[in-house]
Structures are given as C-alpha cells and as structure tokens.
Design a protein around this motif. Structure first.
Motif, PDB file in Angstrom:
ATOM      1  N   SER A  94     -36.085  18.759 -13.705  1.00 48.02           N
ATOM      2  CA  SER A  94     -35.922  17.709 -12.705  1.00 48.02           C
ATOM      3  C   SER A  94     -34.745  16.842 -13.151  1.00 48.02           C
ATOM      4  O   SER A  94     -34.775  16.271 -14.237  1.00 48.02           O
ATOM      5  N   PHE A  95     -33.717  16.786 -12.337  1.00 47.77           N
ATOM      6  CA  PHE A  95     -32.510  16.082 -12.769  1.00 47.77           C
ATOM      7  C   PHE A  95     -31.825  15.382 -11.606  1.00 47.77           C
ATOM      8  O   PHE A  95     -32.070  15.696 -10.438  1.00 47.77           O
ATOM      9  N   LYS A  96     -30.985  14.435 -11.954  1.00 49.19           N
ATOM     10  CA  LYS A  96     -30.209  13.695 -10.951  1.00 49.19           C
ATOM     11  C   LYS A  96     -28.735  14.031 -11.116  1.00 49.19           C
ATOM     12  O   LYS A  96     -28.196  13.926 -12.221  1.00 49.19           O
ATOM     13  N   ARG A  97     -28.100  14.429 -10.029  1.00 50.44           N
ATOM     14  CA  ARG A  97     -26.657  14.679 -10.081  1.00 50.44           C
ATOM     15  C   ARG A  97     -25.914  13.357 -10.192  1.00 50.44           C
ATOM     16  O   ARG A  97     -26.436  12.293  -9.864  1.00 50.44           O
ATOM     17  N   ALA A  98     -24.651  13.457 -10.590  1.00 53.65           N
ATOM     18  CA  ALA A  98     -23.827  12.260 -10.743  1.00 53.65           C
ATOM     19  C   ALA A  98     -23.691  11.500  -9.427  1.00 53.65           C
ATOM     20  O   ALA A  98     -23.516  10.285  -9.426  1.00 53.65           O
ATOM     21  N   ASP A  99     -23.796  12.215  -8.292  1.00 50.99           N
ATOM     22  CA  ASP A  99     -23.664  11.549  -6.998  1.00 50.99           C
ATOM     23  C   ASP A  99     -25.003  11.074  -6.442  1.00 50.99           C
ATOM     24  O   ASP A  99     -25.113  10.730  -5.264  1.00 50.99           O
ATOM     25  N   GLY A 100     -26.048  11.060  -7.293  1.00 52.29           N
ATOM     26  CA  GLY A 100     -27.326  10.462  -6.910  1.00 52.29           C
ATOM     27  C   GLY A 100     -28.343  11.407  -6.322  1.00 52.29           C
ATOM     28  O   GLY A 100     -29.500  11.021  -6.096  1.00 52.29           O
ATOM     29  N   ILE A 101     -27.962  12.659  -6.054  1.00 47.70           N
ATOM     30  CA  ILE A 101     -28.913  13.606  -5.462  1.00 47.70           C
ATOM     31  C   ILE A 101     -29.853  14.121  -6.552  1.00 47.70           C
ATOM     32  O   ILE A 101     -29.405  14.600  -7.593  1.00 47.70           O
ATOM     33  N   VAL A 102     -31.161  14.001  -6.311  1.00 44.98           N
ATOM     34  CA  VAL A 102     -32.168  14.432  -7.283  1.00 44.98           C
ATOM     35  C   VAL A 102     -32.648  15.835  -6.911  1.00 44.98           C
ATOM     36  O   VAL A 102     -33.034  16.093  -5.769  1.00 44.98           O
ATOM     37  N   LEU A 103     -32.606  16.742  -7.877  1.00 44.76           N
ATOM     38  CA  LEU A 103     -32.896  18.149  -7.628  1.00 44.76           C
ATOM     39  C   LEU A 103     -33.855  18.708  -8.676  1.00 44.76           C
ATOM     40  O   LEU A 103     -34.138  18.046  -9.684  1.00 44.76           O
ATOM     41  N   VAL A 104     -34.331  19.925  -8.440  1.00 44.53           N
ATOM     42  CA  VAL A 104     -35.108  20.662  -9.437  1.00 44.53           C
ATOM     43  C   VAL A 104     -34.396  21.990  -9.711  1.00 44.53           C
ATOM     44  O   VAL A 104     -34.040  22.709  -8.775  1.00 44.53           O
ATOM     45  N   ASP A 105     -34.188  22.289 -10.960  1.00 43.46           N
ATOM     46  CA  ASP A 105     -33.630  23.579 -11.364  1.00 43.46           C
ATOM     47  C   ASP A 105     -34.794  24.552 -11.500  1.00 43.46           C
ATOM     48  O   ASP A 105     -35.583  24.461 -12.436  1.00 43.46           O
ATOM     49  N   ARG A 106     -34.910  25.473 -10.552  1.00 39.42           N
ATOM     50  CA  ARG A 106     -36.095  26.353 -10.540  1.00 39.42           C
ATOM     51  C   ARG A 106     -36.142  27.257 -11.761  1.00 39.42           C
ATOM     52  O   ARG A 106     -37.200  27.768 -12.121  1.00 39.42           O
ATOM     53  N   HIS A 107     -35.012  27.495 -12.393  1.00 36.87           N
ATOM     54  CA  HIS A 107     -35.004  28.357 -13.566  1.00 36.87           C
ATOM     55  C   HIS A 107     -35.592  27.661 -14.793  1.00 36.87           C
ATOM     56  O   HIS A 107     -36.035  28.321 -15.721  1.00 36.87           O
ATOM     57  N   ALA A 108     -35.574  26.346 -14.786  1.00 38.44           N
ATOM     58  CA  ALA A 108     -36.115  25.586 -15.921  1.00 38.44           C
ATOM     59  C   ALA A 108     -37.495  25.020 -15.630  1.00 38.44           C
ATOM     60  O   ALA A 108     -38.204  24.596 -16.551  1.00 38.44           O
ATOM     61  N   CYS A 109     -37.908  25.009 -14.353  1.00 36.88           N
ATOM     62  CA  CYS A 109     -39.202  24.425 -13.981  1.00 36.88           C
ATOM     63  C   CYS A 109     -40.336  25.340 -14.433  1.00 36.88           C
ATOM     64  O   CYS A 109     -40.330  26.537 -14.146  1.00 36.88           O
TER      65      CYS A 109
END
Ligand code: SF4
Ligand code: SF4
Length: 242
Positions: free
Chosen positions: A122-137
């Motif tokens: 679960s991470f936040k991009r520099a431009d504020g968009i919060v995402l989930v990396d399915r490969h690491a989840c």
C-alpha cells in the motif's frame, strides 16, 4: 470542513507494478500509460471536488462507469463484491442535513492504509494517488481495517476478463486508483466523465496544487470540506454543499 462541522459518513453502502527508486517516488510500469523512467511528479496533487447539490440520489452513473472501466463485474454476493466507489447519504451532524454523494478512496495525504501495511504494498505516489501493488500485497487486510472511509475491498474470487490496463489479483486488496491509467494519459477518471455525460457534472478532477486550476479555485472560493477532517488525514477528495 472545520473541526466543529463534522459530516459523519452513513450510507448504503490498481493495482500497478510499482518499483521504489527513492522515498516517495515510484516508477509505474506494466499496463500503465506512464512510460518506464517517468516518475509521478510531486508538484502535482490530484484530487476530486464533489458538489453534493448536483448529485442525484437516484443516479449511479459513476458507480457503473467505475465498474466498466476497471472490470469489477462480479458474480458473488453483494457483501463480498469489490466496490471502488459507492453512493452514500452524508449527514451533517449539527444540522441533520443529508446529501447524496459518491464515496471512494479519499487519496489521503496521511494515509493510515499505507502506515499499517507490513509489506509496502500500500503506497502513495508522489502526486498523491494512493495505490496497492498487487505483487507485494499478502492479503492481510490490515489496510482495510485502518481505512476510516471503508474504501478498500478484498478480491475473494478468481478473476476473468480483466482489463489489460487495470491488473488485479485474487487474494489482494484494492481500491479506487483515481483511474491512474487514464490520468497518466492526460485523461479524466471514468466516474468524472460519466457524471458529466449524465448531465450532472457533480465531480471535478484536477490538480489541487495548481493555483490556477478550476478545482483549486473552487476549493479556495467555496465552502468545501474533506469528510472527517477531524481525523487529520488531509484527503485529496473534497465535498461541497454539505
Ligand atoms: S481513503 Fe482509506 S484507502 Fe484511501 S488513502 Fe485514505 S485510508 Fe487509504
Ligand atoms: S492487505 Fe495487502 S496492501 Fe493491505 S496491508 Fe496487507 S499487504 Fe498491505
């Protein structure tokens, strides 16, 4: 919203392969529009402004558009069905006034879903968009418990007919990506386009950091507020007309 004007949430109720290159910067590659080597810019903060006075309680054009765009169709029962955006009734505590609005990941600047994730999925991009990396989840669902907006879903079922631009994974957690694949192509999120096409125009997308953008001008000029400002998460989604 000021801390004394709390709107409590009641209601009916991307993965991307991210490679960390430095704190706060990830290259988004594989099925994303942004080319490898081009990082999201910290100068930008993408956000939404939702005008509840334009949102019709009987309309779910944004919900349908999100499902189509991201391939979220599901055969399983409602309670377990992934949902990245849902329609809710917001209630202003002091006045009791109610308003219909779409609710999605609020793309918090201080996201507890990121803080609790044990793998960095679960991470936040520099431009504020919060995402989930399915490969690491690893599907622990800590982030689902930590999110006060109940914005995340767990993928229970095997997935078929996935959208090439929106890779998903069974056993992973996911939530609204702000249509990052479209944003990186210079387009608007699908819910924004669908709301406009339905004649409502209740959702405005733009760069909160750009003082000349329409969203920044409206946030400055109008009585807009994040939901549950008292939590101090600084959401990138703001509401108007509550
Ligand atoms: S709304 Fe929930 S999932 Fe989205 S950034 Fe905030 S805490 Fe994370
Ligand atoms: S479910 Fe996945 S994204 Fe959420 S906290 Fe666990 S590993 Fe992180």
């Amino acid at each position: 919203m000021t801390s004394h004007r709390r709107a409590w949430i009641t209601g009916s109720a991307a993965a991307a392969l991210g490679v960390a290159i430095a704190p706060g910067i990830r290259l988004i590659e594989v099925a994303q529009a942004r080319t490898s080597g081009e990082a999201a810019s910290a100068k930008v903060r993408w956000g939404l402004l939702i005008d509840t006075s334009k949102c019709d309680s009987g309309c779910d054009a944004c919900v349908k558009a999100c499902s189509d765009e991201n391939g979220l169709q599901s055969a399983i029962e409602d309670r377990q069905r992934p949902q990245w955006i849902r329609k809710v009734m917001l209630t202003e505590v002091k006045t009791g006034r109610q308003a219909s609005a779409p609710m999605m990941c609020q793309h918090c600047a201080e996201p507890p879903c990121v803080d609790v994730c044990p793998t960095g999925a679960s991470f936040k991009r520099a431009d504020g968009i919060v995402l989930v990396d399915r490969h690491a989840c690893i599907g622990c669902r800590y982030c689902m418990m930590a999110c006060p907006y109940k914005a995340r879903s767990f993928v229970h079922e095997p997935l078929a007919n996935q959208r090439a631009q929106v890779p998903r994974g069974q056993g992973c957690v996911e939530s609204c990506t702000l249509c990052v694949h479209r944003v990186d192509r210079g387009e608007q999120p699908a819910c924004v386009e669908a709301c406009a096409a339905a004649g409502r125009g209740a959702i405005l997308f733009g760069d909160l950091n750009d003082a000349n953008s329409e969203i920044a001008r409206r946030v400055r000029a109008l009585a807009t507020q994040p939901l549950r400002a008292d939590l101090g998460l600084d959401p990138g989604v703001r509401y108007q007309g509550l």
